[in-house]
Design a protein around this motif. Structure first.
Motif, PDB file in Angstrom:
ATOM      1  N   SER A  87       0.846  -1.194   0.000  1.00 54.11           N
ATOM      2  CA  SER A  87       0.000   0.000   0.000  1.00 54.11           C
ATOM      3  C   SER A  87       0.881   1.244   0.000  1.00 54.11           C
ATOM      4  O   SER A  87       2.078   1.183   0.253  1.00 54.11           O
ATOM      5  CB  SER A  87      -0.926   0.001   1.219  1.00 54.11           C
ATOM      6  N   GLY A  88       0.265   2.364  -0.249  1.00 53.60           N
ATOM      7  CA  GLY A  88       0.997   3.626  -0.280  1.00 53.60           C
ATOM      8  C   GLY A  88       1.470   3.936  -1.690  1.00 53.60           C
ATOM      9  O   GLY A  88       0.972   3.385  -2.663  1.00 53.60           O
ATOM     10  N   GLY A  89       2.433   4.803  -1.770  1.00 53.21           N
ATOM     11  CA  GLY A  89       2.970   5.184  -3.063  1.00 53.21           C
ATOM     12  C   GLY A  89       2.143   6.227  -3.794  1.00 53.21           C
ATOM     13  O   GLY A  89       2.490   6.608  -4.901  1.00 53.21           O
ATOM     14  N   ARG A  90       1.055   6.694  -3.153  1.00 53.92           N
ATOM     15  CA  ARG A  90       0.218   7.698  -3.812  1.00 53.92           C
ATOM     16  C   ARG A  90       0.961   9.023  -3.895  1.00 53.92           C
ATOM     17  O   ARG A  90       1.782   9.362  -3.044  1.00 53.92           O
ATOM     18  CB  ARG A  90      -1.092   7.869  -3.052  1.00 53.92           C
ATOM     19  N   HIS A  91       0.651   9.765  -4.926  1.00 58.25           N
ATOM     20  CA  HIS A  91       1.242  11.086  -5.148  1.00 58.25           C
ATOM     21  C   HIS A  91       0.232  12.148  -4.725  1.00 58.25           C
ATOM     22  O   HIS A  91      -0.944  12.048  -5.059  1.00 58.25           O
ATOM     23  CB  HIS A  91       1.574  11.295  -6.628  1.00 58.25           C
ATOM     24  N   TYR A  92       0.726  13.163  -4.029  1.00 58.97           N
ATOM     25  CA  TYR A  92      -0.141  14.228  -3.540  1.00 58.97           C
ATOM     26  C   TYR A  92       0.349  15.575  -4.054  1.00 58.97           C
ATOM     27  O   TYR A  92       1.547  15.837  -4.085  1.00 58.97           O
ATOM     28  CB  TYR A  92      -0.150  14.255  -2.009  1.00 58.97           C
ATOM     29  N   LEU A  93      -0.591  16.413  -4.401  1.00 63.16           N
ATOM     30  CA  LEU A  93      -0.351  17.814  -4.703  1.00 63.16           C
ATOM     31  C   LEU A  93      -1.168  18.580  -3.673  1.00 63.16           C
ATOM     32  O   LEU A  93      -2.403  18.576  -3.726  1.00 63.16           O
ATOM     33  CB  LEU A  93      -0.782  18.162  -6.127  1.00 63.16           C
ATOM     34  N   ARG A  94      -0.480  19.170  -2.692  1.00 63.21           N
ATOM     35  CA  ARG A  94      -1.143  19.798  -1.546  1.00 63.21           C
ATOM     36  C   ARG A  94      -1.050  21.309  -1.656  1.00 63.21           C
ATOM     37  O   ARG A  94       0.043  21.871  -1.767  1.00 63.21           O
ATOM     38  CB  ARG A  94      -0.477  19.324  -0.255  1.00 63.21           C
ATOM     39  N   MET A  95      -2.207  21.959  -1.592  1.00 61.57           N
ATOM     40  CA  MET A  95      -2.301  23.411  -1.625  1.00 61.57           C
ATOM     41  C   MET A  95      -2.542  23.889  -0.199  1.00 61.57           C
ATOM     42  O   MET A  95      -3.534  23.505   0.423  1.00 61.57           O
ATOM     43  CB  MET A  95      -3.461  23.856  -2.515  1.00 61.57           C
TER      44      MET A  95
END
Length: 158
Positions: A87-95
């Protein structure tokens, strides 16, 4: 996580708020897969919602506090590590937004997984670095403390 040519990919777009009262930052303690972690009030952008609307909504849902975004602190890109179970490995674009505190709704139920809202000084937050949900928690606070603020009009919604 590796993507093959032609495979569809997009990052998770999230928002977070940095809110300060009497030198303390508004944070949430949340249960993530059995671990109690610290995070800014944060969450995913929903369809037909502006980034600023999402920041207001997520902060209210996670803390019971109304806020008004006043400045844009920054955009942060991060990939979660891949766990042993795959699990994991997700990419995030955080504002991330700086926001002023508004009305409190103490009887409002908090989002699922949120244990409580709390106020920590920068030193208290830094001392808990092993409990930060991601490295973005401290990075946003550090940028805020360094005076990083951009006017909200740098974000264009068409």
């Amino acid at each position: 996580m590796t993507y093959r040519s032609g495979e569809f990919w997009q990052p998770d777009v999230t928002v977070a708020t940095v809110v300060v009262r009497d030198g303390r930052f508004l944070l949430v303690e949340e249960d993530v897969r059995g671990a109690l972690v610290l995070n800014q009030p944060a969450g995913h952008l929903e369809p037909d919602e502006s980034l600023i609307e999402a920041a207001r909504r997520e902060t209210l849902e996670e803390t019971g506090w109304e806020v008004e975004p006043t400045a844009f602190v920054g955009a942060y890109q991060w990939q979660a590590p891949i766990a042993a179970d795959g699990s994991g490995g997700r990419h995030y674009l955080r504002m991330v937004f700086a926001a002023d505190l508004g009305r409190h709704h103490p009887q409002r139920p908090l989002d699922e997984g949120i244990q409580r809202a709390l106020w920590l000084t920068p030193d208290e937050l830094l001392a808990e670095h092993s409990r930060h949900r991601s490295p973005l928690v401290w990075r946003a606070v550090a940028d805020f403390l360094a005076g990083r603020r951009f006017p909200l009009h740098v974000l264009n919604q068409v």
